[in-house]
Motif scaffolding. Structure first.
Motif, mmCIF file in Angstrom:
data_model
loop_
_atom_site.group_PDB
_atom_site.id
_atom_site.type_symbol
_atom_site.label_atom_id
_atom_site.label_comp_id
_atom_site.label_asym_id
_atom_site.label_seq_id
_atom_site.Cartn_x
_atom_site.Cartn_y
_atom_site.Cartn_z
ATOM 1 N N GLY A 23 0.807 -1.215 0.000
ATOM 2 C CA GLY A 23 0.000 0.000 0.000
ATOM 3 C C GLY A 23 0.840 1.263 0.000
ATOM 4 N N LYS A 24 0.158 2.402 0.133
ATOM 5 C CA LYS A 24 0.830 3.700 -0.004
ATOM 6 C C LYS A 24 1.959 3.883 1.003
ATOM 7 N N THR A 25 1.691 3.633 2.287
ATOM 8 C CA THR A 25 2.767 3.794 3.266
ATOM 9 C C THR A 25 3.553 2.510 3.439
ATOM 10 N N GLY A 26 2.898 1.364 3.349
ATOM 11 C CA GLY A 26 3.563 0.095 3.598
ATOM 12 C C GLY A 26 4.726 -0.174 2.666
ATOM 13 N N ARG A 27 4.529 0.064 1.371
ATOM 14 C CA ARG A 27 5.630 -0.229 0.448
ATOM 15 C C ARG A 27 6.783 0.743 0.646
ATOM 16 N N ARG A 28 6.475 1.960 1.064
ATOM 17 C CA ARG A 28 7.545 2.922 1.337
ATOM 18 C C ARG A 28 8.327 2.522 2.577
ATOM 19 N N VAL A 29 7.631 2.062 3.609
ATOM 20 C CA VAL A 29 8.316 1.585 4.807
ATOM 21 C C VAL A 29 9.176 0.369 4.472
ATOM 22 N N ALA A 30 8.625 -0.571 3.708
ATOM 23 C CA ALA A 30 9.385 -1.763 3.325
ATOM 24 C C ALA A 30 10.652 -1.384 2.570
ATOM 25 N N ASP A 31 10.556 -0.423 1.649
ATOM 26 C CA ASP A 31 11.729 0.008 0.888
ATOM 27 C C ASP A 31 12.783 0.619 1.805
ATOM 28 N N ARG A 32 12.348 1.413 2.770
ATOM 29 C CA ARG A 32 13.301 2.064 3.667
ATOM 30 C C ARG A 32 13.998 1.046 4.563
ATOM 31 N N LEU A 33 13.247 0.090 5.077
ATOM 32 C CA LEU A 33 13.865 -0.942 5.912
ATOM 33 C C LEU A 33 14.847 -1.785 5.110
ATOM 34 N N THR A 34 14.450 -2.144 3.897
ATOM 35 C CA THR A 34 15.337 -2.935 3.038
ATOM 36 C C THR A 34 16.623 -2.179 2.741
ATOM 37 N N ALA A 35 16.513 -0.872 2.519
ATOM 38 C CA ALA A 35 17.699 -0.057 2.258
ATOM 39 C C ALA A 35 18.645 -0.046 3.454
ATOM 40 N N ARG A 36 18.105 -0.292 4.646
ATOM 41 C CA ARG A 36 18.924 -0.360 5.862
ATOM 42 C C ARG A 36 19.340 -1.796 6.180
#
Length: 280
Positions: A23-36
């Motif tokens: 979703g709108k926030t979920g995929r952004r959170v997932a991307d940020r965590l993956t980047a870390r």
């Protein structure tokens, strides 16, 4: 504190479940965590381990090996049954070892408080993130087709709202998932200024180079339109959060958590227009 500053957290060494991870926030959170380099498991119907709110039997497999969870609830925390589902899930999560829970809630949405309370009662290390209406509602979901058609017909009158960018929400949620200083905190997120839907139409017109108009309609007319489009009529009630002015002021919590100003709607509109999303 800036976005890059964080305290080591045990969730870094295990998976984080992101419910609504497409979703709108979920995929952004997932991307940020993956980047870390934080392992992420997406919680959705189509995931390898499906997660379905209405099917509690799916929760155990989704929670296996999970240390932290970003909790989003569809269709809305204020809807009937939401508090019971969130409470039961939170208890299951804590029992399985996922003590760190970050819940996305609605700013000014009194019906969501019961869900927040049930999560807190679970014994979790919790953070609540309450957000205003998303700027991305105009580019990714509810209002995308009306913008493409050049006409926003909505039951909002002259009311104003400090629309918040989903990227700001995701940055705050990511900080809450990875930094123990946010445990036990409730954040209320907004954009940097108040806009009417007429202002929004003007910003979208400027960004797209097209005429996009705002047409006020009644709640009854909008409710009927939702039914015609096979959407929950209860969505119309969420406009009450705008109409009564309870959220007609900006907050400082994006700055408090991230150490920077929240993103302005005009910047969102310019960048979204550049992707061609509103060309249809």
């Amino acid at each position: 504190m800036t976005e890059t500053q964080q305290i080591p957290h045990t969730a870094h060494h295990t998976h984080t479940l992101v419910i609504g991870g497409t979703g709108k926030t979920g995929r952004r959170v997932a991307d940020r965590l993956t980047a870390r380099h934080i392992p992420v498991r997406i919680g959705s119907r189509g995931a390898a381990r499906p997660f379905v709110w209405e099917e509690p039997d799916t929760w155990a497999a989704a929670l296996e090996g999970i240390g932290a969870v970003y909790v989003t609830y569809y269709p809305d925390l204020g809807f009937p049954g939401a508090a019971e589902a969130v409470g039961a899930f939170a208890e299951r999560a804590v029992a399985s070892g996922a003590r760190r829970l970050v819940l996305l809630s609605g700013r000014g949405e009194e019906g969501a408080h019961a869900s927040e309370d049930r999560m807190k009662e679970s014994g979790a290390d919790w953070t609540v993130v309450r957000a205003n209406w998303f700027a991305q509602n105009f580019s990714e979901s509810f209002f995308l087709e009306p913008v493409r058609a050049g006409e926003l017909a909505l039951p909002t009158g002259d009311a104003v709202e400090p629309f918040v960018d989903a990227d700001d929400i995701a940055d705050v949620v990511t900080a809450a998932l990875t930094d123990d200083r946010h445990i036990g905190r409730t954040y209320e997120l907004s954009g940097p200024r108040l806009l009417s839907f007429g202002d929004v139409a003007a910003e979208l017109s400027k960004a797209t180079g097209r005429d996009i108009t705002y047409i006020p309609v009644t709640l009854d007319d909008y409710r009927a339109e939702l039914v015609r489009n096979e959407l929950p009529a209860d969505f119309a009630e969420l406009f009450g959060l705008i109409l009564d002015g309870r959220n007609a002021h900006v907050t400082e919590d994006v700055r408090e958590v991230l150490g920077r100003e929240p993103r302005d709607f005009a910047d969102f509109a310019r960048d979204a227009a550049a992707t061609g999303v509103w060309h249809g």
